[in-house]
Design a protein around this motif. Structure first.
Motif, PDB file in Angstrom:
ATOM      1  N   TYR A  78      45.887  87.711 -44.889  1.00  0.00           N
ATOM      2  CA  TYR A  78      44.724  87.873 -45.785  1.00  0.00           C
ATOM      3  C   TYR A  78      44.482  89.337 -46.112  1.00  0.00           C
ATOM      4  CZ  TYR A  78      42.652  88.021 -41.093  1.00  0.00           C
ATOM      5  OH  TYR A  78      42.387  88.288 -39.778  1.00  0.00           O
ATOM      6  N   ASP A  79      45.570  90.100 -46.174  1.00  0.00           N
ATOM      7  CA  ASP A  79      45.434  91.510 -46.542  1.00  0.00           C
ATOM      8  C   ASP A  79      45.038  91.667 -48.004  1.00  0.00           C
ATOM      9  OD1 ASP A  79      48.233  90.431 -46.330  1.00  0.00           O
ATOM     10  OD2 ASP A  79      48.618  92.110 -47.680  1.00  0.00           O
ATOM     11  N   ASN A  80      45.091  90.585 -48.789  1.00  0.00           N
ATOM     12  CA  ASN A  80      44.609  90.635 -50.179  1.00  0.00           C
ATOM     13  C   ASN A  80      43.078  90.511 -50.259  1.00  0.00           C
ATOM     14  OD1 ASN A  80      45.051  87.857 -49.293  1.00  0.00           O
ATOM     15  ND2 ASN A  80      44.532  87.228 -51.366  1.00  0.00           N
ATOM     16  N   ILE A  81      42.441  90.209 -49.130  1.00  0.00           N
ATOM     17  CA  ILE A  81      40.974  90.011 -49.133  1.00  0.00           C
ATOM     18  C   ILE A  81      40.294  91.169 -48.410  1.00  0.00           C
ATOM     19  CG2 ILE A  81      39.093  88.510 -48.359  1.00  0.00           C
ATOM     20  CD1 ILE A  81      40.921  86.170 -48.455  1.00  0.00           C
ATOM     21  N   ASP A  82      39.243  91.715 -49.014  1.00  0.00           N
ATOM     22  CA  ASP A  82      38.415  92.713 -48.334  1.00  0.00           C
ATOM     23  C   ASP A  82      37.399  91.922 -47.494  1.00  0.00           C
ATOM     24  OD1 ASP A  82      36.554  94.609 -47.561  1.00  0.00           O
ATOM     25  OD2 ASP A  82      36.579  95.674 -49.486  1.00  0.00           O
ATOM     26  N   VAL A  83      37.798  91.685 -46.234  1.00  0.00           N
ATOM     27  CA  VAL A  83      36.965  90.821 -45.379  1.00  0.00           C
ATOM     28  C   VAL A  83      35.601  91.449 -45.097  1.00  0.00           C
ATOM     29  CG1 VAL A  83      36.844  89.569 -43.174  1.00  0.00           C
ATOM     30  CG2 VAL A  83      39.004  89.670 -44.431  1.00  0.00           C
ATOM     31  N   PRO A  84      35.522  92.772 -44.756  1.00  0.00           N
ATOM     32  CA  PRO A  84      34.180  93.348 -44.547  1.00  0.00           C
ATOM     33  C   PRO A  84      33.280  93.187 -45.773  1.00  0.00           C
ATOM     34  CG  PRO A  84      35.876  94.838 -43.715  1.00  0.00           C
ATOM     35  CD  PRO A  84      36.599  93.727 -44.423  1.00  0.00           C
ATOM     36  N   ALA A  85      33.857  93.308 -46.992  1.00  0.00           N
ATOM     37  CA  ALA A  85      33.033  93.127 -48.206  1.00  0.00           C
ATOM     38  C   ALA A  85      32.516  91.691 -48.292  1.00  0.00           C
ATOM     39  CB  ALA A  85      33.848  93.489 -49.453  1.00  0.00           C
ATOM     40  N   CYS A  86      33.311  90.725 -47.839  1.00  0.00           N
ATOM     41  CA  CYS A  86      32.836  89.325 -47.803  1.00  0.00           C
ATOM     42  C   CYS A  86      31.709  89.202 -46.787  1.00  0.00           C
ATOM     43  CB  CYS A  86      33.973  88.383 -47.397  1.00  0.00           C
ATOM     44  SG  CYS A  86      35.258  88.175 -48.634  1.00  0.00           S
ATOM     45  N   THR A  87      31.946  89.752 -45.594  1.00  0.00           N
ATOM     46  CA  THR A  87      30.960  89.620 -44.516  1.00  0.00           C
ATOM     47  C   THR A  87      29.617  90.231 -44.931  1.00  0.00           C
ATOM     48  OG1 THR A  87      32.808  89.782 -42.982  1.00  0.00           O
ATOM     49  CG2 THR A  87      30.603  90.028 -42.036  1.00  0.00           C
ATOM     50  N   GLU A  88      29.675  91.434 -45.548  1.00  0.00           N
ATOM     51  CA  GLU A  88      28.434  92.097 -46.014  1.00  0.00           C
ATOM     52  C   GLU A  88      27.629  91.198 -46.942  1.00  0.00           C
ATOM     53  OE1 GLU A  88      29.380  95.693 -48.204  1.00  0.00           O
ATOM     54  OE2 GLU A  88      30.388  96.439 -46.371  1.00  0.00           O
ATOM     55  N   ARG A  89      28.334  90.399 -47.741  1.00  0.00           N
ATOM     56  CA  ARG A  89      27.658  89.524 -48.717  1.00  0.00           C
ATOM     57  C   ARG A  89      27.430  88.121 -48.159  1.00  0.00           C
ATOM     58  NH1 ARG A  89      30.608  93.330 -50.773  1.00  0.00           N
ATOM     59  NH2 ARG A  89      30.122  94.353 -52.747  1.00  0.00           N
ATOM     60  N   ARG A  90      27.667  87.929 -46.880  1.00  0.00           N
ATOM     61  CA  ARG A  90      27.506  86.632 -46.207  1.00  0.00           C
ATOM     62  C   ARG A  90      28.394  85.560 -46.830  1.00  0.00           C
ATOM     63  NH1 ARG A  90      23.242  87.056 -42.872  1.00  0.00           N
ATOM     64  NH2 ARG A  90      22.931  84.827 -42.654  1.00  0.00           N
ATOM     65  N   ILE A  91      29.581  86.006 -47.252  1.00  0.00           N
ATOM     66  CA  ILE A  91      30.572  85.076 -47.805  1.00  0.00           C
ATOM     67  C   ILE A  91      31.592  84.786 -46.706  1.00  0.00           C
ATOM     68  CG2 ILE A  91      32.451  84.843 -49.496  1.00  0.00           C
ATOM     69  CD1 ILE A  91      30.761  86.843 -51.264  1.00  0.00           C
ATOM     70  N   VAL A  92      31.872  83.505 -46.486  1.00  0.00           N
ATOM     71  CA  VAL A  92      32.862  83.133 -45.476  1.00  0.00           C
ATOM     72  C   VAL A  92      34.249  83.287 -46.087  1.00  0.00           C
ATOM     73  CG1 VAL A  92      33.694  81.272 -43.981  1.00  0.00           C
ATOM     74  CG2 VAL A  92      31.238  81.472 -44.472  1.00  0.00           C
ATOM     75  N   ALA A  93      35.155  83.940 -45.353  1.00  0.00           N
ATOM     76  CA  ALA A  93      36.555  84.015 -45.780  1.00  0.00           C
ATOM     77  C   ALA A  93      37.366  83.148 -44.820  1.00  0.00           C
ATOM     78  CB  ALA A  93      37.044  85.464 -45.735  1.00  0.00           C
ATOM     79  N   THR A  94      38.344  82.413 -45.374  1.00  0.00           N
ATOM     80  CA  THR A  94      39.156  81.531 -44.522  1.00  0.00           C
ATOM     81  C   THR A  94      40.631  81.695 -44.882  1.00  0.00           C
ATOM     82  OG1 THR A  94      39.088  79.643 -46.062  1.00  0.00           O
ATOM     83  CG2 THR A  94      37.282  79.800 -44.466  1.00  0.00           C
ATOM     84  N   ASN A  95      41.507  81.278 -43.953  1.00  0.00           N
ATOM     85  CA  ASN A  95      42.955  81.323 -44.216  1.00  0.00           C
ATOM     86  C   ASN A  95      43.610  80.025 -43.763  1.00  0.00           C
ATOM     87  OD1 ASN A  95      42.818  81.758 -41.433  1.00  0.00           O
ATOM     88  ND2 ASN A  95      44.398  83.320 -41.422  1.00  0.00           N
TER      89      ASN A  95
END
Ligand code: GLV
Length: 319
Positions: A78-95
Motif C-alpha cells: 500500500y505504498d500508493n496510499i498516504d496512510v497517515p493522511a487517511c488516518t488524519e481524516r478518519r478514513i479507514v485504509a485496507t489491503n
C-alpha cells in the motif's frame, strides 16, 4: 445507499457484490484512469476501491470530500496510499493480505529458477533462430540443492517462498523486523540473521519486505558488493527497494551472477541498461496475476469496503 468509486477494471464478481448494496462508479477504460478524471470521479464518494497504479494522497482524499470513509486497495502493498493522511481524516485504509501469498511466492520461485538455470537466455536464443545443440558446457546454470536462500522480509510471502526453497533442498536464512512463529522457523530450519550476514551467506537473495522510507534502496551498490559474486537477487516486492542503476552496473560488472525482477523502480519503465543484459530475468509485475488470485483480491477489497460502509470492522484494516 453509498457511492463506491472503483479506480480501474476488477473482476465482475467484486463489482456485482458492491452493486448489490451500493451505487458503483467503476472505471472500465483499458488504459489507467487519468489523474484529472480520477479526482473528478471521487468527488462525493463514500468508498474508493483503488488499484496500486493510483496514488491515493491528501489531494485525492480532499477531492473526495467528507463523505469518504474507506479506501480499499486491491493489493497487499500500500505504498500508493498516504496512510497517515487517511488516518488524519478518519478514513479507514485496507489491503488484501493472504489471498495473494502463494501466487506471489510462485513467481518469486519462478524467477529464482529462471535466473539460476538461465531459462530466459535459452528461450531468447531459440526464438532468435540461433543454431544450438546439446553440449556439456552449453548454458550451464547453478544448482539450488544445498544452497542458501536469504529471505528479506519474512511475512507470509517470504515464508511461502522459503517453503518452496526448502522443498528444493535449500537452507534458509531470513532478515525480518520480528521473529517468526518458532514452529514455522523450526519446520523451515530458518535462521534469523541481520542483513549484512544474509547478504554474505546467501546464494539467492529474495526480497519480500514492504516498501517505504525505511526500505528505499535497501539494496544498493554497497549491499550488492557484499553479496557473493556467484549469487542471485530476486525482487517480487517493490521496485524502489533496489537501486536499479546500481543493480544494472553490478550485473554487468560480474559483482553478482544474476537477478530476476518482477517489479521496477519507475514502473512501467525499466532501466535501459537492464534490457541489454543476459543475466537478468524481467517480468512485468505478475506476482499476483492469476485469475483465482485477482478474483480473491478484488472480493477481499469489496468485503473491506462493504464492512466499513456498514459500520463494521473490515477484514484487513491497515490503520
Ligand atoms: C502487488 O504488487 C500487491 O501489492 O498486491
Amino acid at each position: 445507499m453509498s457511492r463506491v468509486v472503483v479506480t480501474g477494471r476488477v473482476p465482475d464478481a467484486a463489482i456485482e457484490k458492491l452493486r448489490a448494496e451500493h451505487e458503483v462508479d467503476a472505471w472500465t477504460g483499458s488504459e489507467s484512469i487519468g489523474r484529472e478524471e480520477l479526482l473528478r470521479r471521487v468527488a462525493g464518494a463514500d468508498a474508493v476501491v483503488s488499484l496500486l497504479t493510483e496514488r491515493i494522497d491528501a489531494e485525492l482524499l480532499d477531492a473526495a470530500g467528507p463523505r469518504l470513509k474507506v479506501v480499499a486497495n486491491v493489493a497487499v502493498g500500500y505504498d500508493n496510499i498516504d496512510v497517515p493522511a487517511c488516518t488524519e481524516r478518519r478514513i479507514v485504509a485496507t489491503n488484501t493480505p493472504g489471498v495473494l501469498t502463494e501466487a506471489t511466492a510462485d513467481i518469486a520461485f519462478g524467477l529464482i529458477l529462471m535466473a539460476t538455470r538461465r531459462l530466459g537466455e535459452g528461450e531468447r536464443l531459440i526464438r532468435a533462430g540461433q543454431p544450438w545443440k546439446w553440449g556439456m558446457f552449453f548454458l550451464l546454470g547453478s544448482s539450488l540443492q544445498s544452497k542458501t536462500l536469504g529471505v528479506v522480509g519474512m511475512g507470509g510471502i517470504g515464508q511461502a517462498t522459503a517453503r518452496r526453497a526448502k522443498a528444493f533442498g535449500m537452507e534458509i536464512v531470513y532478515q525480518s523486523r520480528s521473529e517468526i512463529d518458532p514452529a514455522i522457523a523450526a519446520e523451515l530450519g530458518a535462521r534469523r540473521v541481520d542483513l549484512d550476514e544474509l547478504l554474505a551467506v546467501s546464494d539467492v537473495v529474495s526480497l519480500h519486505c514492504p516498501y517505504g522510507p525505511a526500505t528505499h534502496h535497501l539494496i544498493g551498490a554497497e549491499q550488492l558488493a557484499a553479496m557473493k559474486s556467484s549469487a542471485y537477487l530476486v525482487n517480487t516486492a517493490r521496485g524502489p527497494i533496489i537501486d536499479e542503476a546500481a543493480l544494472a552496473a553490478a550485473l554487468s560488472d560480474g559483482v553478482i551472477a544474476g537477478a530476476g525482477l518482477d517489479v521496477f523502480e519507475r514502473e512501467p519503465q525499466v532501466h535501459p541498461a537492464l534490457l541489454d543484459l543476459e543475466n537478468v530475468v524481467l517480468v512485468p509485475h505478475l506476482g499476483s496475476a492469476t485469475v483465482e488470485t485477482r478474483t480473491a483480491m478484488a472480493m477481499l477489497a469489496a468485503d473491506n469496503a462493504l464492512a466499513v460502509l456498514s459500520g463494521e470492522q473490515p477484514p484487513a484494516p491497515i490503520n
